[in-house]
Write a protein that holds these residues in place. Structure first.
Motif, short mmCIF file in Angstrom:
data_model
loop_
_atom_site.label_atom_id
_atom_site.label_comp_id
_atom_site.label_asym_id
_atom_site.label_seq_id
_atom_site.Cartn_x
_atom_site.Cartn_y
_atom_site.Cartn_z
N ARG A 196 0.93 -1.19 -0.10
CA ARG A 196 -0.02 0.01 -0.12
C ARG A 196 0.84 1.37 0.04
NH1 ARG A 196 -5.44 0.50 1.70
NH2 ARG A 196 -5.81 3.00 1.92
N GLY A 197 0.80 2.02 -1.06
CA GLY A 197 1.51 3.61 -1.03
C GLY A 197 2.53 3.38 -2.06
N ASP A 198 2.84 2.18 -2.64
CA ASP A 198 3.68 2.13 -3.46
C ASP A 198 3.19 2.99 -4.80
OD1 ASP A 198 5.37 0.43 -2.46
OD2 ASP A 198 4.90 -1.37 -3.47
N PHE A 215 -0.74 2.46 -5.54
CA PHE A 215 -1.34 1.07 -4.99
C PHE A 215 -2.00 1.15 -3.84
CE2 PHE A 215 -1.00 -3.00 -2.83
CZ PHE A 215 -1.62 -3.90 -3.99
N ILE A 216 -3.24 0.73 -3.81
CA ILE A 216 -3.78 0.37 -2.48
C ILE A 216 -4.21 -1.00 -2.10
CG2 ILE A 216 -6.17 0.81 -1.32
CD1 ILE A 216 -6.36 3.38 -3.49
N GLU A 234 -5.05 4.70 -6.83
CA GLU A 234 -5.60 5.89 -6.67
C GLU A 234 -4.82 6.70 -7.74
OE1 GLU A 234 -5.06 9.46 -3.62
OE2 GLU A 234 -6.86 8.27 -3.17
N ASP A 235 -5.38 7.33 -8.70
CA ASP A 235 -4.61 8.11 -9.93
C ASP A 235 -4.27 9.40 -9.34
OD1 ASP A 235 -6.61 9.78 -10.30
OD2 ASP A 235 -7.52 8.71 -11.66
N LEU A 272 7.12 2.20 -9.84
CA LEU A 272 8.24 3.02 -9.94
C LEU A 272 8.99 3.34 -8.74
CD1 LEU A 272 5.36 6.01 -11.21
CD2 LEU A 272 6.91 4.45 -12.38
N ARG A 273 10.34 3.43 -9.07
CA ARG A 273 11.09 3.59 -7.99
C ARG A 273 11.40 4.96 -7.59
NH1 ARG A 273 12.72 -1.53 -6.69
NH2 ARG A 273 13.03 -2.80 -8.38
#
Length: 77
Positions: free
Chosen positions: A23-25, A42-43, A53-54, A72-73
């Motif tokens: 979550r949060g990535d 990502f959720i 979430e966009d 995404l890094r």
């Protein structure tokens, strides 16, 4: 196998796409090679769907069967 539907296998395989996400990535979501709604966050993955979430703050639910997802890094300073 009794009690196992063919859809269960597809959901399991498509869920493995997001097993290593947290979550949060920050992610990019693609369908048929095209990026959907830019980058997002990502959720969770739930019931064969990606919940994310966009960057406009819209929550999206996208079927895992027809997408690919890229994490995404963070850039190092």
């Amino acid at each position: 196998m009794p009690g196992r539907r063919s859809g269960d296998r597809r959901t399991s395989q498509s869920r493995s796409i997001v097993d290593n996400f947290r979550r949060g990535d920050k992610i990019q979501v693609f369908s048929a090679g095209r990026q959907l709604d830019g980058n997002g966050t990502f959720i969770r993955a739930e019931g064969g769907f990606l919940v994310w979430e966009d960057n406009s703050g819209n929550r999206n639910t996208t079927s895992l069967e027809s997408i690919s997802v890229r994490r995404l890094r963070k850039r190092s300073c």
